[in-house]
Every structure is written in C-alpha cells, then in structure tokens.
Design a protein around this motif. Sequence first.
Motif, PDB file in Angstrom:
ATOM      1  N   GLN A 251      -3.073   0.882  11.452  1.00 56.83           N
ATOM      2  CA  GLN A 251      -3.265   1.640  10.171  1.00 56.83           C
ATOM      3  C   GLN A 251      -5.049   2.664  11.398  1.00 56.83           C
ATOM      4  O   GLN A 251      -4.585   4.121  10.807  1.00 56.83           O
TER       5      GLN A 251
ATOM      6  N   LEU B 130      -9.889   1.504   4.164  1.00 59.36           N
ATOM      7  CA  LEU B 130      -9.411   1.528   5.346  1.00 59.36           C
ATOM      8  C   LEU B 130     -10.478   1.040   6.405  1.00 59.36           C
ATOM      9  O   LEU B 130     -10.582  -0.625   6.841  1.00 59.36           O
TER      10      LEU B 130
ATOM     11  N   THR C   9      -6.155   9.742   6.542  1.00 54.83           N
ATOM     12  CA  THR C   9      -7.223   9.615   5.788  1.00 54.83           C
ATOM     13  C   THR C   9      -7.974  10.325   6.070  1.00 54.83           C
ATOM     14  O   THR C   9      -7.768  11.601   6.480  1.00 54.83           O
TER      15      THR C   9
ATOM     16  N   ARG D 283       0.835  -1.002   0.201  1.00 52.94           N
ATOM     17  CA  ARG D 283      -0.077  -0.160  -0.047  1.00 52.94           C
ATOM     18  C   ARG D 283       0.938   1.323   0.139  1.00 52.94           C
ATOM     19  O   ARG D 283       0.237   2.035  -0.640  1.00 52.94           O
TER      20      ARG D 283
ATOM     21  N   TYR E  64      -5.063  -3.820   9.393  1.00 54.60           N
ATOM     22  CA  TYR E  64      -6.193  -2.436   9.429  1.00 54.60           C
ATOM     23  C   TYR E  64      -5.715  -1.790  10.817  1.00 54.60           C
ATOM     24  O   TYR E  64      -6.259  -0.560  11.174  1.00 54.60           O
TER      25      TYR E  64
END
Length: 429
Positions: free
Chosen positions: A105, A85, A125, A77, A102
């Motif tokens: 993150q 996400l 994000t 990624r 995940y």
Amino acid sequence: MEAPAQEQHRLSVPLVLLLATLFFTGAPSAAARGEAATPSGLHPVVLLPGFTCCQLDARLTDEYEPPPSSPGCGARRQGRGWFRLWENYTALQADPALLPCYQDQLRLVYDPAAGDYRDAPGVETRVVSFGNTRSFRFDDPAQNDACMERLVEALEGVGYREGANLFGASYDFRYAPAASGLASAAFSALRSSLTRLVERASARNGNRLAILVTHSFGGLYAAEFLSRAPLPWRRRHVKHLVMLGLGVGGSPLILQELFGSTFSLLPSPKVYGAAPLVVTRARNYSAGDIPEFLAAAGYSDDEVARYRTRALPVPLDFRAPLVPMTSVNGVGVPTVDKVVYWDGNFTEMPRVVNGDGDGIINLEGKSGNPDCNLEAVLALQRFVGDDPDQPYFKSVLIPNRTHNGLVSDELGLRSVVNEIMEANRATSF
C-alpha cells in the motif's frame, strides 16, 4: 519516486524494514538577513523532519486489489475510512503479517501519460498534521530517537511554543523532488504548502523571518524548495537554514536497497567521481556507473532512463540556497563507504566497507582522482561555502555523534539548539 515500488523486490531488504532502521565561511556573528531577534521575541522555526518522522494516513477503495502473495490485505480496511499507514509500529507488532500489506500500500506507480508517480490503484494517502509538530510523536517511544520530538521539547525549553513560533512541515517522503521542469505534483503541492506556512509563521511573529531547521532527508526537500523559490521571496521570508545530518551528493548506504525517493540520494558523480562504491567479482561500479548498476540489479530500461532524467539532475544541480546556512553533522561513527556483492547476486545482503560519518551519511567520498577528492559532508564547502553569492555558511562537525543522535541525545540537542539561537541573535548584513 524514480522507481515504481512494485518493482523494488530485486534488492535485499524489505522497504518498510529498511525505512524503520534508517535512515565555514563568513563571520560567525552575522548569520542571516532580516532583523535580529529582540529579547521579547524569537524568530519562528519551521521543522522539516527526516522521512522516518513523516507519518502518512491511507484509505482503501473498492478498486484496491491485494497482492497475490497476501490476498487478505485490505480485507479489514477497504471502505472503512482512514488508517495510519506509516509508521504504525503498534499494528505491526500486534500482527507482523501486515508487513507485506503495508509495503504494497506504500508503493507508487508511474503514470506515463502524466509523466509522474501516483499512489497504487485503490489507495489514497495523506500527510498527517502538516503545519504542526504533533506528527513527530510516535506510539512507539523507541522511535522518538529517529524523529524530532526531543528537539521540539528542547526548543520549548528556550521559549518556543507550538503554533505560535514553532511549526512542523511533514511531507510524503515517497515523492522525491524531480528534476526542474518535469511533472512532480506531490513536490509542487509541498512547495505551495510550505510557502504559505513560512509566510504565516512570519506574519504571526511580527514579520520576523523564519528559520528552517531540517533533519536528514528533510534537508533535500528544503534545499530544493529554496533553490526553486524566487530569490526576493527567500530574502523576505527566510532568515536561516539549519540543516542537520545531510551532506551533499548522496550516500553509498542507499546502494543496499533502492526505492522511489532514495534514487535522489544515490551517490552523485559530482562528489564521488570514480571511487568504487559497489564491488563485485566481475566489475566495480562508481557513482558514474549507477545506470549500469541499476540495469545489473534488474531494473528496466524505462526505470534506468527515469533515474537519468528525473533523479540524477537533482544532485548534479545542487546549488547554494542563497540564504544564511548552517550545516551540522556527526562524525566518528562507522558508516558505509562501499557495498560488496562479490558474486553479483543483488538479492542478497551485501558485505559493507565502512568509513567515517554519522552511521548514515558518510564523511569521506574519495573519488580516486587526485584532482577531485571531495567528502560527502565537507563537499558543502565547495557547493555552498565557496559560492560568492552565498551570504553565510558554517559547518559544524560533532565527534562521535550518530545521525539520529543529532536530534535525540543531550549533546546533539544542545549543539543544535545553540545554532538555532545563534541564528536568532544574528544581525542583518
């Protein structure tokens, strides 16, 4: 947002798995300020979903360092643009090894210099599709029960249309509102965006006032948004708040697993008083003992202090929105009333003692004090319905209706749409 997610391994259920599983007073004919809806038009509706319905994209920069336990995280990624996400069931089903990636993150870190939370280093994000309802549709059809897709379809059946008089307001669920006056960049940005969205929705519909409809955690965001908006603005732009599946004062269910945003949903002493909510062999913990419970569960002094200063004041300062309001909740479903860690091992799954509620939000919140015997759902009567400045408040309890059933099954949807249409028909005060 009150506890950095990288320090949230102490309680039992992994963050991503937990999130995937969760989560009258006044004349009934006069429900809102502003003009009544005419036969040729409906008041615009803005939907604020629960947190499982808020989708997030992310991208990884060269600064991102995967956790030692999962060194391969980010390898495919990093530097390759945006990816989904949360929630990404298709990817997780194809490769369950992505779960710890995940989770890493999604974590937030606390920046002492800014006095606020931010994404982990190397992670950027963004909220997906703010302003419309497209993000309420998931790649896994089974998840639609926890989201608002079926509510959108039901509203379309009575004349609502996406982008014309129907709008969605997703948010980054990891950043719960902080106490007033403290740094909270994400919530401040949401307030600005939501203000513009409500104004735009009203302007597109002949300046008809907007109806805010929330589900679950979205109700907390809407209540805080309204309480911090100038009262003249509320009366000029908001016709009604319809809040689905959220009481007041938090839920004991959250005591099974804590992460940032859930700190603001921890049981409030204002509602639960001295009732034991966490039971161990050595001692019991009430809502007033949550700082001690957090310390016993392994949270640092700084984290406990942030709970006291950032999260706890939010439910303690809950106020009537001062716009007409309808609360709809399910009852008659077994719902966590207290959790039992008998040996004091907070890393294990607790046993639970159930009471009444909708499976997520409990109805009963007995305090053990004969002078304070409130209920998490019905406490809204005290904090909203009994406020002399609150123009209208109505509580609707639907028997044998689950938390997600309010926005997914036929009876729940019919009841919710009826309340929205009643708000449309209501005349001015």
